[in-house]
Design a protein around this motif. Structure first.
Motif, PDB file in Angstrom:
ATOM      1  N   LYS A   1      -6.243  26.327 -12.746  1.00 23.21           N
ATOM      2  CA  LYS A   1      -4.830  26.686 -12.727  1.00 23.21           C
ATOM      3  C   LYS A   1      -4.489  27.615 -11.558  1.00 23.21           C
ATOM      4  CE  LYS A   1      -3.642  28.887 -16.336  1.00 23.21           C
ATOM      5  NZ  LYS A   1      -3.072  30.139 -15.829  1.00 23.21           N
ATOM      6  N   SER A   2      -5.272  28.678 -11.414  1.00 19.26           N
ATOM      7  CA  SER A   2      -4.987  29.623 -10.332  1.00 19.26           C
ATOM      8  C   SER A   2      -5.150  28.947  -8.978  1.00 19.26           C
ATOM      9  CB  SER A   2      -5.914  30.827 -10.404  1.00 19.26           C
ATOM     10  OG  SER A   2      -5.949  31.333 -11.710  1.00 19.26           O
ATOM     11  N   THR A   3      -6.150  28.088  -8.887  1.00 15.12           N
ATOM     12  CA  THR A   3      -6.364  27.384  -7.620  1.00 15.12           C
ATOM     13  C   THR A   3      -5.172  26.476  -7.317  1.00 15.12           C
ATOM     14  OG1 THR A   3      -8.720  27.386  -8.150  1.00 15.12           O
ATOM     15  CG2 THR A   3      -8.022  25.983  -6.329  1.00 15.12           C
ATOM     16  N   LEU A   4      -4.667  25.811  -8.347  1.00 20.57           N
ATOM     17  CA  LEU A   4      -3.525  24.912  -8.153  1.00 20.57           C
ATOM     18  C   LEU A   4      -2.290  25.686  -7.696  1.00 20.57           C
ATOM     19  CD1 LEU A   4      -2.237  22.101  -8.365  1.00 20.57           C
ATOM     20  CD2 LEU A   4      -1.607  22.665 -10.708  1.00 20.57           C
TER      21      LEU A   4
ATOM     22  N   MET B   1     -10.724  15.825  -9.637  1.00 21.30           N
ATOM     23  CA  MET B   1     -11.055  14.413  -9.461  1.00 21.30           C
ATOM     24  C   MET B   1     -12.204  14.244  -8.475  1.00 21.30           C
ATOM     25  SD  MET B   1      -9.357  12.465 -11.516  1.00 21.30           S
ATOM     26  CE  MET B   1      -9.631  10.826 -10.827  1.00 21.30           C
ATOM     27  N   ASP B   2     -12.354  15.214  -7.576  1.00 19.22           N
ATOM     28  CA  ASP B   2     -13.477  15.146  -6.622  1.00 19.22           C
ATOM     29  C   ASP B   2     -14.822  15.168  -7.348  1.00 19.22           C
ATOM     30  OD1 ASP B   2     -12.442  17.823  -7.172  1.00 19.22           O
ATOM     31  OD2 ASP B   2     -14.040  18.574  -5.873  1.00 19.22           O
ATOM     32  N   LEU B   3     -14.854  15.793  -8.502  1.00 22.23           N
ATOM     33  CA  LEU B   3     -16.124  15.919  -9.220  1.00 22.23           C
ATOM     34  C   LEU B   3     -16.440  14.694 -10.082  1.00 22.23           C
ATOM     35  CD1 LEU B   3     -16.037  19.687 -10.275  1.00 22.23           C
ATOM     36  CD2 LEU B   3     -17.092  18.651  -8.260  1.00 22.23           C
TER      37      LEU B   3
HETATM   38  N1  LIG Z   1     -14.509  20.830  -7.281  1.00 27.62           N
HETATM   39  C1  LIG Z   1     -13.370  21.369  -7.667  1.00 27.62           C
HETATM   40  N2  LIG Z   1     -13.341  22.621  -8.101  1.00 27.62           N
HETATM   41  C2  LIG Z   1     -12.171  23.161  -8.474  1.00 27.62           C
HETATM   42  C3  LIG Z   1     -10.947  22.429  -8.407  1.00 27.62           C
HETATM   43  N3  LIG Z   1      -9.960  23.229  -8.822  1.00 27.62           N
HETATM   44  C4  LIG Z   1     -10.528  24.424  -9.142  1.00 27.62           C
HETATM   45  N4  LIG Z   1     -11.863  24.377  -8.928  1.00 27.62           N
HETATM   46  C5  LIG Z   1     -12.849  25.441  -9.153  1.00 27.62           C
HETATM   47  O1  LIG Z   1     -12.912  25.739 -10.537  1.00 27.62           O
HETATM   48  C6  LIG Z   1     -13.122  27.131 -10.750  1.00 27.62           C
HETATM   49  C7  LIG Z   1     -12.032  27.711 -11.629  1.00 27.62           C
HETATM   50  O2  LIG Z   1     -10.800  27.642 -10.958  1.00 27.62           O
HETATM   51  P1  LIG Z   1      -9.607  28.675 -11.236  1.00 27.62           P
HETATM   52  O3  LIG Z   1      -8.476  28.228 -10.387  1.00 27.62           O
HETATM   53  O4  LIG Z   1     -10.080  30.068 -11.086  1.00 27.62           O
HETATM   54  O5  LIG Z   1      -9.350  28.327 -12.760  1.00 27.62           O
HETATM   55  P2  LIG Z   1      -8.360  28.972 -13.842  1.00 27.62           P
HETATM   56  O6  LIG Z   1      -9.229  29.772 -14.733  1.00 27.62           O
HETATM   57  O7  LIG Z   1      -7.770  27.791 -14.537  1.00 27.62           O
HETATM   58  O8  LIG Z   1      -7.324  29.752 -13.105  1.00 27.62           O
HETATM   59  C8  LIG Z   1     -13.166  27.761  -9.379  1.00 27.62           C
HETATM   60  O9  LIG Z   1     -14.507  27.917  -8.998  1.00 27.62           O
HETATM   61  C9  LIG Z   1     -12.463  26.741  -8.502  1.00 27.62           C
HETATM   62  O10 LIG Z   1     -12.889  26.793  -7.176  1.00 27.62           O
HETATM   63  C10 LIG Z   1     -11.004  21.078  -7.937  1.00 27.62           C
HETATM   64  O11 LIG Z   1     -10.005  20.361  -7.831  1.00 27.62           O
HETATM   65  N5  LIG Z   1     -12.241  20.602  -7.581  1.00 27.62           N
END
Ligand SMILES: Nc1nc2c(ncn2[C@@H]2O[C@H](COP(=O)(O)OP(=O)(O)O)[C@@H](O)[C@H]2O)c(=O)[nH]1
Lengths: 421, 301
Positions: free
Chosen positions: A34-37, A162-164
């Protein structure tokens, strides 16, 4: 940074004046991305400033991370930074030439249902994140249920990472099918599914080159174009009076105006209106604003209305059109989300707020509690505690004027306040 | 059928006016913190609209660090006169003289952190039960979680982990004796919204916001106005440059930007293209990564 860099970019100040506002909430369980998005949306829409970028680059380096952690952009408070999780609703802002966006970033842990409800209560749209590797999990059900309960008009399910899963179409389709089967039990009007990678940026702002099988829009395109014009009720005229304006000035000696924000419908000069609870009728004489009088006003405008006749109206009263009345009751059922550490007291007395009205109320009966993971009604244990959602009957000391929540989120919602806390 | 929709500035305006009216209805003695900066100017403008044709039903409260830009004071006094407003000044200098707070020493001495005590004192002395401010959530990370109605305990402290839920447009201003609220009517506005609104509404602004010639010097990458309140190091060279200010606060910690922006339209262009947030020009936030949050917990605005 020494001074502001001015880039040669022509910004149309007139166009900016005509943008629409879209409020959305985001939900997902921890680590769904979520935070990454959100960081990605802010970054790719160029809403991140150089000093913010510098700060997160430095913070990422300090944490020993090899890449710039976009998630840090939205990590607000120190406690969270230390624990590395989001624990309270945080609001973010960005805009594109088409729309201004307000994000209510809400955490996904079970103990923070109250924050999720808070974030969702004003949203036009909800983004629900699903980790492609894990598929639909308990939290997905919970978030969707809350979105439907709070009648968020639009839902976008983003299947992330989706990359994973090697950008696999079948994995995506399977999750979509599973979600649809579940969502058919809910009251969700408009739902979209998107395969994305928040980390790499695929289908967030820029179209993915890794998933040619996906023909739909990107997330940003959807956010910019989804039709929100019908999200507000412009049919049933409702005007809760907030404040009575009586200028103590000679030029306005007899002026008596009712200030408020239109909660539904349209009001025009000359309209026959009824004041509740008194039931007295009158006609709208003028709709006053500092920029001049208006011929008509609609939700969600804040205006001041004057009437032809002198009738007694005060805060908490409501103006409606004569032939279109809300329900007027002293006893009714509500779906209640409990946000207090102290359990709801059977026969307990609370203060109730509804639009601009405040009164006392008593809990008459707790009918059932909801298992928000399965949507099953629990009838053998109806004790409602923190983060529980249940159906209760309430009796108030004065009548309330309301609509179903489905019809109008403003006139259809209440809060209870425990006087002791 | 007509298309009933508001553009985003009108919608933000309607929301803010709604909040100002809630404050007037729910509190007995609210005040509006007025710094002379653009955000508090916009809040005041919204208040004029919210209660038109009646006068603004609040007192203005200026927490004065004593380190002001003269232009800001002149602007304030004129505005107060024009709209027949009531204003009270809470003075940091007085608090220092009375020994309530101790002045910081040295080159980076700033009175910003000292504002908390005189503010809380003024709230208590005048029995204000609500203080409205022009803070916005986009300014700083810690602010992003602040509610519109922010509850403060009897020590004026904010507990970010124990905030009241805020749902729909229902705001709950109930409190115990001795407690008060901070309310932020323009929480949802960004710096850009504020400038666009000022432009749309043709609001008159202090001259500091527009480009002008001024004697400035550089310290730790920020350019400050030369002033009697700042002790200069021998290595600091004072030069005359064309600058403007993006925020207007205490002169000792408000940084200038080099800019030729002389009109509101120029400023909007500049904000649209700019690559640092306005808080990037405020020295007090740079002290530590969580600086703002620490001050807020202690009762800062
Ligand atoms: N491979 C991959 N990793 C992702 C993706 N989106 C987030 N991550 C990873 O998943 C982990 C959790 O992401 P974060 O944004 O902190 O999650 P939150 O807890 O939902 O806010 C981090 O290590 C990110 O880098 C994605 O689209 N692909």
């Amino acid at each position: 940074m020494t001074a502001t860099d001015i880039q040669e970019e022509n910004f149309d100040s007139k166009a900016y004046l005509d943008m629409e506002l879209l409020r959305f909430s985001t939900a997902g369980s921890v680590d769904d991305g979520k935070s990454t998005l959100i960081g990605r949306l802010l970054y790719d829409s160029k809403s991140i400033f150089q000093d913010q970028m510098d700060a997160i680059e430095a913070a990422s380096a300090k944490r020993g991370e090899e890449y710039v952690n976009l998630a840090l952009l939205t990590d607000g408070l120190r406690a969270e930074r230390e624990q590395g999780i989001t624990i309270d609703v945080a609001y973010r802002y960005f805009s594109t030439p088409k729309r201004k966006f307000i994000i209510a970033d809400t955490p996904g842990h079970i103990q923070y249902t109250r924050n999720m409800v808070t974030g969702a209560s004003t949203a036009n749209l909800a983004i629900i994140l699903v980790d492609a590797r894990k598929g639909i999990i308990e939290q997905t059900y919970r978030h969707s249920y809350i979105a439907s309960l709070l009648q968020i008009p639009h839902i976008i399910v983003c299947i992330n990472k989706m990359d994973l899963v090697d950008w696999d179409e079948k994995t995506f389709n399977k999750i979509v099918q599973e979600y649809k089967a579940f969502a058919s039990k809910l009251d969700i009007k408009d739902v979209h599914f998107l395969p994305i990678s928040a980390l790499a940026g695929d289908n967030v702002v820029n179209r993915s080159e890794n998933m040619n099988w996906y023909k739909g829009p990107t997330l940003m395109y959807l956010l910019e174009t989804i039709h929100i014009g019908s999200d507000l009720n412009h049919i049933d005229a409702r005007f809760p009076v907030q404040f009575v304006i009586r200028p103590m000035k000679n030029d306005y000696h007899d002026f008596r105006g009712y200030a408020g924000r239109i909660a539904g419908g349209v009001f025009r000069v000359g309209d026959k209106v009824k004041a509740l609870p008194s039931g007295f009728s009158s006609k709208i004489k003028s709709i006053v604003t500092m920029d001049g009088d208006l011929e008509e006003a609609f939700a969600p405008q804040s205006v001041t209305i004057t009437l032809e006749d002198e009738i007694d109206i005060s805060r908490g009263d409501m103006l409606v059109r004569e032939n279109n009345m809300p329900q007027v009751e002293q006893e009714f059922d509500v779906m209640l989300c409990w946000m207090n550490d102290k359990k709801m007291q059977p026969r307990g007395k609370y203060i109730l707020r509804h639009t601009s009205r405040e009164c006392k109320c008593i809990i008459k009966e707790s009918k059932y509690k909801l298992n928000i993971n399965t949507l099953q009604r629990i009838t053998d244990d109806v004790e409602i505690g923190l983060n529980d959602i249940g159906r209760v009957t309430i009796r108030t000391t004065v009548p309330l004027f309301f609509d179903s929540y489905r019809k109008n989120r403003i006139t259809g919602s209440i809060i209870l306040v425990d006087e002791a806390t | 059928m007509t298309d009933y929709h508001l553009n985003h500035l009108k919608e933000l305006e309607a929301e803010s006016i709604y909040i100002l009216r809630e404050v007037a209805a729910q509190f007995e003695n609210p005040c509006l913190l007025f710094s002379g900066g653009k955000d508090s100017i916009v809040v005041l403008h919204l208040a004029l609209k919210a209660f038109y044709p009646a006068s603004v039903p609040f007192t203005l409260l200026h927490v004065d660090t004593g380190h002001n830009f003269q232009e800001a004071l002149d602007y304030r006094d004129e505005l107060v006169k024009k709209h027949g407003l009531r204003i009270l000044v809470a003075s940091v200098q007085e608090a220092i003289d009375k020994g309530l707070v101790r002045e910081e020493k040295g080159y980076n001495a700033s009175r910003n952190a000292l504002q908390t005590i005189p503010l809380l004192e003024a709230l208590e002395k005048n029995k204000f039960d609500c203080a409205m401010g022009g803070a916005r959530r986009d300014e700083e990370k810690a602010r992003a979680k602040e509610r519109f109605f922010s509850h403060r305990d009897e020590f004026g402290q904010w507990d970010p982990k124990n905030q009241r839920p805020e749902l729909w447009n229902i705001f709950n201003g109930r409190k115990h004796v001795g407690e008060h609220f901070r309310v932020f009517p323009i929480s949802n506005w960004t710096e850009m919204d504020v400038w666009q609104y000022i432009y749309q509404e043709k609001i008159e602004m202090p001259s500091l916001y527009f480009s002008h010639k001024r004697k400035v010097f550089e310290r730790d990458g920020v350019w400050y106005a030369e002033s009697e309140f700042i002790q200069n190091k021998p290595t600091e060279i004072i030069e005359e440059r064309i600058v403007r200010f993006r925020t207007v606060g205490d002169i000792t910690c408000t940084g200038a930007v080099f800019s030729e922006a002389a009109t509101l339209e120029d400023i909007i262009q500049e904000v649209a293209a700019s690559r640092t947030t306005e808080r990037g020009t405020r020295a007090d936030d740079k002290r530590s990564e969580a600086a703002m949050e620490d001050r807020k917990k202690a009762g800062y605005f």
